[in-house]
Scaffold this active site. Structure first.
Site, PDB file in Angstrom:
ATOM      1  CD  GLU A 120     -15.113 -17.092  23.406  1.00 18.46           C
ATOM      2  OE1 GLU A 120     -15.994 -16.992  24.042  1.00 18.46           O
ATOM      3  OE2 GLU A 120     -14.807 -17.423  22.123  1.00 18.46           O
ATOM      4  N   GLY A 146     -14.873  -9.714  20.695  1.00 23.28           N
ATOM      5  CA  GLY A 146     -14.272  -9.847  19.454  1.00 23.28           C
ATOM      6  C   GLY A 146     -14.393  -8.819  18.653  1.00 23.28           C
ATOM      7  CG  ASP A 166     -17.103 -18.562  13.397  1.00 26.30           C
ATOM      8  OD1 ASP A 166     -18.155 -18.262  13.046  1.00 26.30           O
ATOM      9  OD2 ASP A 166     -16.455 -19.382  13.962  1.00 26.30           O
TER      10      ASP A 166
END
Length: 283
Positions: A120, A146, A166
């Site tokens: 993160e 990421g 994501d």
């Protein structure tokens, strides 16, 4: 499109993404050997749906809230069982106050030998994620972009793994970055199972994105999409998509059962739709 996830936790896109992630984890556990889940854009891990941010949009009520109340077929409920049991375990008094993000969901489903690596970049979100897993020897939490993890953290030492990508889609060119990131990752870890999320909204370059994925030459790519409304006259999310690379052989049949029922439960207008097909590979 600002997709800071606290505002959208538990929405229809999370339902599909997390249901599929849970199925991938269950499939990996058919073998005793350990696996690692790499979550490249992990968020804060656990969401309080009674908090100000989630209440501001209330998207969870038309997502996980609707699914928990729905009369689903036994087959669809069995497919959703690992996911829904995890949500229910966080809310032992009934109802739904807490919702697991992908790293928390994965960790709840893991066996003692399995491992989680969660990335993160947002400083505040990273600190909250780190505190959530502090002291957990099965989880490694890293403050990192990421996209970099797709090179630096692959292949995992376990040689078996799921990679969830994501991204927040806050910047231009994220569809292209997904293609480039996947191609790079597959060169390092060709046998990994990859799950890529992308938004469907007015003007999104979905057809070009799919064509670019095909051009990578990656052998097995399954596509699942769920749209809950028309994209006319809206700048928001109308649908959600997943690309699953090296999927379990059972997944396509499971999605053919699940997607029509999710469409019925989550539809906001008569233009709701769903589809699941091989982008490349088995037919």
């Amino acid at each position: 499109m600002n997709y800071r996830h606290i505002y959208h936790a538990g929405n229809f896109a999370d339902v599909l993404k997390h249901a599929v992630l849970a199925r991938l984890i269950v499939y990996m556990q058919q073998k005793d050997k350990a696996f690692r889940l790499l979550d490249t854009h992990a968020g804060i891990g656990l969401y309080d749906l009674s908090g100000e941010e989630a209440q501001k949009t209330g998207e969870w009520q038309e997502g996980i809230g609707a699914v928990l109340k729905a009369e689903l077929s036994p087959a669809a409920r069995e497919i959703l069982r690992p996911y829904l049991e995890s949500v229910e375990a966080l809310n032992p008094k009934g109802g739904i106050t807490f919702y697991p993000g992908s790293p928390k969901l994965a960790r709840m489903l893991m066996r003692p030998q399995d491992r989680l690596s969660a990335m993160e970049l947002h400083p505040e979100d990273y600190r909250r994620l780190y505190r959530l897993f502090e002291g957990d020897y099965q989880a490694r939490i890293t403050e990192l972009d990421g996209w970099l993890a797709l090179g630096a953290h692959l292949p995992p030492k376990e040689k078996r793994g799921i990679v969830l990508v994501d991204p927040p889609f806050e910047l231009e060119g994220e569809y292209e970055r997904l293609v480039e990131g996947l191609a790079k990752a597959c060169r390092r870890f060709a046998n990994g199972v990859y799950c890529l999320w992308y938004p469907i909204k007015r003007g999104a370059p979905i057809a070009a994105f799919h064509e670019a994925l095909k051009e990578t030459g990656i052998a097995k790519m399954l596509c699942a999409e769920l749209s809950v409304k028309s994209d006319r006259d809206t700048t928001g999310l109308s649908g959600t998509g997943l690309i699953i690379v090296n999927p379990p052989f059972t997944l396509k049949d499971e999605l053919h059962v699940l997607l029509p029922e999710l469409k019925q439960v989550l539809a906001k207008d008569r233009y709701a739709s769903q589809r699941c097909f091989w982008l490349r590979g088995e037919e």
